[in-house]
Design a protein around this motif. Structure first.
Motif, PDB file in Angstrom:
ATOM      1  N   ASN A   1       0.861  -1.177   0.000  1.00  0.00           N
ATOM      2  CA  ASN A   1       0.000   0.000   0.000  1.00  0.00           C
ATOM      3  C   ASN A   1       0.898   1.228   0.000  1.00  0.00           C
ATOM      4  O   ASN A   1       1.800   1.346   0.835  1.00  0.00           O
ATOM      5  CB  ASN A   1      -0.906   0.025   1.238  1.00  0.00           C
ATOM      6  N   VAL A   2       0.678   2.138  -0.947  1.00  0.00           N
ATOM      7  CA  VAL A   2       1.512   3.331  -1.034  1.00  0.00           C
ATOM      8  C   VAL A   2       0.632   4.572  -1.092  1.00  0.00           C
ATOM      9  O   VAL A   2      -0.517   4.517  -1.518  1.00  0.00           O
ATOM     10  CB  VAL A   2       2.434   3.294  -2.279  1.00  0.00           C
ATOM     11  N   VAL A   3       1.187   5.705  -0.641  1.00  0.00           N
ATOM     12  CA  VAL A   3       0.491   6.991  -0.699  1.00  0.00           C
ATOM     13  C   VAL A   3       1.021   7.764  -1.896  1.00  0.00           C
ATOM     14  O   VAL A   3       2.236   7.906  -2.073  1.00  0.00           O
ATOM     15  CB  VAL A   3       0.701   7.795   0.592  1.00  0.00           C
ATOM     16  N   GLU A   4       0.089   8.240  -2.720  1.00  0.00           N
ATOM     17  CA  GLU A   4       0.475   8.979  -3.919  1.00  0.00           C
ATOM     18  C   GLU A   4      -0.141  10.366  -3.922  1.00  0.00           C
ATOM     19  O   GLU A   4      -1.229  10.575  -3.389  1.00  0.00           O
ATOM     20  CB  GLU A   4       0.051   8.223  -5.185  1.00  0.00           C
ATOM     21  N   MET A   5       0.577  11.309  -4.554  1.00  0.00           N
ATOM     22  CA  MET A   5       0.091  12.660  -4.779  1.00  0.00           C
ATOM     23  C   MET A   5       0.014  12.854  -6.285  1.00  0.00           C
ATOM     24  O   MET A   5       0.960  12.528  -7.012  1.00  0.00           O
ATOM     25  CB  MET A   5       1.038  13.679  -4.138  1.00  0.00           C
ATOM     26  N   VAL A   6      -1.121  13.408  -6.749  1.00  0.00           N
ATOM     27  CA  VAL A   6      -1.369  13.478  -8.191  1.00  0.00           C
ATOM     28  C   VAL A   6      -1.917  14.851  -8.561  1.00  0.00           C
ATOM     29  O   VAL A   6      -2.771  15.400  -7.863  1.00  0.00           O
ATOM     30  CB  VAL A   6      -2.390  12.403  -8.636  1.00  0.00           C
TER      31      VAL A   6
ATOM     32  N   THR B   1      -3.077  17.048 -12.413  1.00  0.00           N
ATOM     33  CA  THR B   1      -3.204  16.963 -13.867  1.00  0.00           C
ATOM     34  C   THR B   1      -3.902  18.194 -14.417  1.00  0.00           C
ATOM     35  O   THR B   1      -4.725  18.811 -13.741  1.00  0.00           O
ATOM     36  CB  THR B   1      -3.997  15.705 -14.283  1.00  0.00           C
ATOM     37  N   ASP B   2      -3.542  18.535 -15.647  1.00  0.00           N
ATOM     38  CA  ASP B   2      -4.274  19.587 -16.374  1.00  0.00           C
ATOM     39  C   ASP B   2      -4.757  19.031 -17.717  1.00  0.00           C
ATOM     40  O   ASP B   2      -4.938  19.780 -18.673  1.00  0.00           O
ATOM     41  CB  ASP B   2      -3.433  20.850 -16.560  1.00  0.00           C
ATOM     42  N   ILE B   3      -4.915  17.720 -17.774  1.00  0.00           N
ATOM     43  CA  ILE B   3      -5.358  16.972 -18.955  1.00  0.00           C
ATOM     44  C   ILE B   3      -4.225  16.781 -19.965  1.00  0.00           C
ATOM     45  O   ILE B   3      -4.041  15.701 -20.522  1.00  0.00           O
ATOM     46  CB  ILE B   3      -6.583  17.613 -19.636  1.00  0.00           C
ATOM     47  N   HIS B   4      -3.417  17.835 -20.208  1.00  0.00           N
ATOM     48  CA  HIS B   4      -2.314  17.727 -21.161  1.00  0.00           C
ATOM     49  C   HIS B   4      -1.118  16.990 -20.564  1.00  0.00           C
ATOM     50  O   HIS B   4      -0.256  16.506 -21.304  1.00  0.00           O
ATOM     51  CB  HIS B   4      -1.859  19.117 -21.617  1.00  0.00           C
ATOM     52  N   ARG B   5      -1.063  16.938 -19.251  1.00  0.00           N
ATOM     53  CA  ARG B   5       0.050  16.277 -18.564  1.00  0.00           C
ATOM     54  C   ARG B   5      -0.408  15.819 -17.190  1.00  0.00           C
ATOM     55  O   ARG B   5      -1.413  16.315 -16.653  1.00  0.00           O
ATOM     56  CB  ARG B   5       1.238  17.231 -18.447  1.00  0.00           C
ATOM     57  N   ILE B   6       0.349  14.899 -16.615  1.00  0.00           N
ATOM     58  CA  ILE B   6      -0.012  14.383 -15.305  1.00  0.00           C
ATOM     59  C   ILE B   6       1.259  14.120 -14.509  1.00  0.00           C
ATOM     60  O   ILE B   6       2.268  13.673 -15.066  1.00  0.00           O
ATOM     61  CB  ILE B   6      -0.865  13.098 -15.424  1.00  0.00           C
ATOM     62  N   SER B   7       1.237  14.468 -13.235  1.00  0.00           N
ATOM     63  CA  SER B   7       2.358  14.226 -12.331  1.00  0.00           C
ATOM     64  C   SER B   7       1.892  13.297 -11.217  1.00  0.00           C
ATOM     65  O   SER B   7       0.860  13.552 -10.599  1.00  0.00           O
ATOM     66  CB  SER B   7       2.878  15.531 -11.717  1.00  0.00           C
ATOM     67  N   VAL B   8       2.651  12.240 -10.983  1.00  0.00           N
ATOM     68  CA  VAL B   8       2.331  11.286  -9.910  1.00  0.00           C
ATOM     69  C   VAL B   8       3.586  11.072  -9.083  1.00  0.00           C
ATOM     70  O   VAL B   8       4.625  10.665  -9.609  1.00  0.00           O
ATOM     71  CB  VAL B   8       1.840   9.939 -10.471  1.00  0.00           C
ATOM     72  N   LEU B   9       3.498  11.359  -7.797  1.00  0.00           N
ATOM     73  CA  LEU B   9       4.624  11.163  -6.897  1.00  0.00           C
ATOM     74  C   LEU B   9       4.227  10.167  -5.819  1.00  0.00           C
ATOM     75  O   LEU B   9       3.264  10.393  -5.081  1.00  0.00           O
ATOM     76  CB  LEU B   9       5.081  12.483  -6.275  1.00  0.00           C
ATOM     77  N   THR B  10       4.934   9.060  -5.754  1.00  0.00           N
ATOM     78  CA  THR B  10       4.682   8.028  -4.752  1.00  0.00           C
ATOM     79  C   THR B  10       5.669   8.192  -3.608  1.00  0.00           C
ATOM     80  O   THR B  10       6.890   8.178  -3.823  1.00  0.00           O
ATOM     81  CB  THR B  10       4.836   6.627  -5.364  1.00  0.00           C
ATOM     82  N   LEU B  11       5.148   8.373  -2.413  1.00  0.00           N
ATOM     83  CA  LEU B  11       5.991   8.556  -1.231  1.00  0.00           C
ATOM     84  C   LEU B  11       6.355   7.200  -0.646  1.00  0.00           C
ATOM     85  O   LEU B  11       5.480   6.394  -0.316  1.00  0.00           O
ATOM     86  CB  LEU B  11       5.251   9.393  -0.190  1.00  0.00           C
ATOM     87  N   LYS B  12       7.642   6.945  -0.522  1.00  0.00           N
ATOM     88  CA  LYS B  12       8.105   5.682   0.041  1.00  0.00           C
ATOM     89  C   LYS B  12       8.116   5.755   1.570  1.00  0.00           C
ATOM     90  O   LYS B  12       8.454   6.786   2.156  1.00  0.00           O
ATOM     91  CB  LYS B  12       9.507   5.359  -0.470  1.00  0.00           C
ATOM     92  N   ASN B  13       7.738   4.641   2.197  1.00  0.00           N
ATOM     93  CA  ASN B  13       7.745   4.546   3.667  1.00  0.00           C
ATOM     94  C   ASN B  13       6.994   5.714   4.301  1.00  0.00           C
ATOM     95  O   ASN B  13       7.465   6.352   5.237  1.00  0.00           O
ATOM     96  CB  ASN B  13       9.184   4.512   4.195  1.00  0.00           C
ATOM     97  N   PHE B  14       5.824   5.986   3.756  1.00  0.00           N
ATOM     98  CA  PHE B  14       4.996   7.097   4.244  1.00  0.00           C
ATOM     99  C   PHE B  14       3.636   6.538   4.633  1.00  0.00           C
ATOM    100  O   PHE B  14       2.889   6.045   3.786  1.00  0.00           O
ATOM    101  CB  PHE B  14       4.844   8.163   3.150  1.00  0.00           C
TER     102      PHE B  14
END
Length: 380
Positions: free
Chosen positions: A170-175, A177-190
């Motif tokens: 199970n991981v926590v992600e921050m996301v 988007t503006d439709i043209h691009r998307i950013s996804v950051l997965t926090l390790k050991n969070f």
């Protein structure tokens, strides 16, 4: 008559915390005020614009009876910024709602609003959870540029925080988007076990930026989720933000799993070389909204081509440190590429280009996070 004594620096810091939640347009005049609530040795400054609320606590040197004053926010903030001396003195006439402020030789008379008109401050009895707020704040720089503008699509104008399954973890992600691009950051050991996190919570980008300022020097904070509000408490400050409805697309179907991403053909390029090369090739497009640029990967050479609206064109090329297994090409808005390159930590950039109209992918992994940024291609 009520008398209060504040340390100027402490009062100014509390007012700075409150400033983002003060209503600037004054649709409701009372929202342009800071409510001072005091009892004993504690004074809490309250500010709200109905979307966010800030409570900032100050410890008084001299105990006082219980009371409250609604002070015009701009006046008290401006006074504190220019005042001389260590202390600021309040003398408030409850019958006339007139506040006398003294700082060394400077004296001010300020009409105040009726404190009873100030909106009630949200409270919660939900259990709190300790969170590494510092890690969330540090991660925001990798996400904020790909958020949708608030006036374009409110539902996407925030940061999605969600707990998902990746493989057997199970991981926590921050996301964002503006439709043209998307950013996804997965926090390790969070770890994050607050209510509703499995379905995802969305914090307005503007609100996230403000809480980042308030808790910039805070490593850990207490967090509560109650209905459509998020409560964050740390260092004598409470920040309350209304949450947006989670209408984010199923981004996981777009990016896939990390094992799948890592298995794809990847090119490695020196980040500074790539940034400098992109800046050279878009020199004729700098005043245009879209920097349409063709990227051709041929062996160890990356060729870049851009055409300007006035008919000019430009070309440049750089060497890559690790070429793709086969030659590839993609057209994208180079403005988007420069955005993501500016927030990477490593000097080597990992790039994935796939056939067809699939997005260009940039990935980065450290001991603390796994970061994926995708940019939709242009037809060129």
């Amino acid at each position: 008559m009520i008398k209060l004594t504040f340390k100027r620096e402490e009062l100014l810091k509390a007012l700075d915390h409150c400033s983002s939640s003060i209503e600037k347009k004054h649709a409701m005049p009372i929202l342009g005020h800071v409510l001072f609530k005091f009892k004993g040795n504690e004074c809490t400054l309250n500010a709200t614009n109905l979307e966010t609320t800030v409570l900032s606590k100050i410890i008084l040197s001299d105990p006082v009876d219980e009371g409250k004053i609604a002070v015009p926010a701009k006046y008290i903030h401006d006074i504190c910024k220019v005042a001389r001396g260590e202390n600021i003195f309040f003398k408030y006439d409850t019958s006339s709602n007139i506040l006398d402020i003294t700082a060394e030789k400077s004296k001010y008379t300020v009409p105040c609003a009726d404190a009873n008109d100030f909106p009630s401050i949200p409270v919660t009895k939900k259990p709190s959870f300790q969170m590494e707020i510092g890690r969330l704040i540090n991660s925001f720089k990798k996400l904020q540029f790909s958020m949708t503008e608030h006036n374009v699509n409110k539902a996407y104008s925030g940061v999605l925080i969600i707990k998902v399954k990746d493989g057997d973890k199970n991981v926590v992600e921050m996301v964002t988007t503006d439709i043209h691009r998307i950013s996804v950051l997965t926090l390790k050991n969070f770890d994050l076990d607050i209510e509703g996190i499995e379905k995802g919570i969305v914090i307005s980008g503007r609100n996230f930026a403000e809480l980042s300022k308030i808790f910039a020097e805070t490593e850990k904070a207490e967090v509560n989720i109650d209905d459509d509000k998020m409560f964050i408490t740390g260092n004598n400050v409470v920040f309350i933000s209304r949450l947006l409805k989670n209408e984010f697309p199923n981004y996981r179907t777009v990016i896939g799993g990390y094992a799948s991403i890592d298995s794809k053909d990847t090119s490695m390029i020196n980040r500074k070389e790539l940034v400098d090369g992109v800046k050279r090739v878009i020199a004729l497009n700098s005043e245009e909204k879209i920097w349409a640029t063709k990227f051709d990967f041929k062996g160890s050479v990356l060729s870049m081509t851009a055409n300007s609206n006035f008919g000019g064109n430009s070309n440049d090329e750089i060497l890559v440190e690790k070429p793709f297994d086969i030659d590839k090409s993609v057209g994208i808005n180079a403005r988007y590429l420069l955005d993501v390159l500016s927030v990477l930590d490593k000097q080597q950039v990992s790039i994935i280009v796939e056939e067809g109209l699939k997005p260009l992918t940039i990935k980065e992994e450290t001991d603390n996070f796994y970061y994926v940024h995708m940019v939709m291609p242009l037809r060129m």
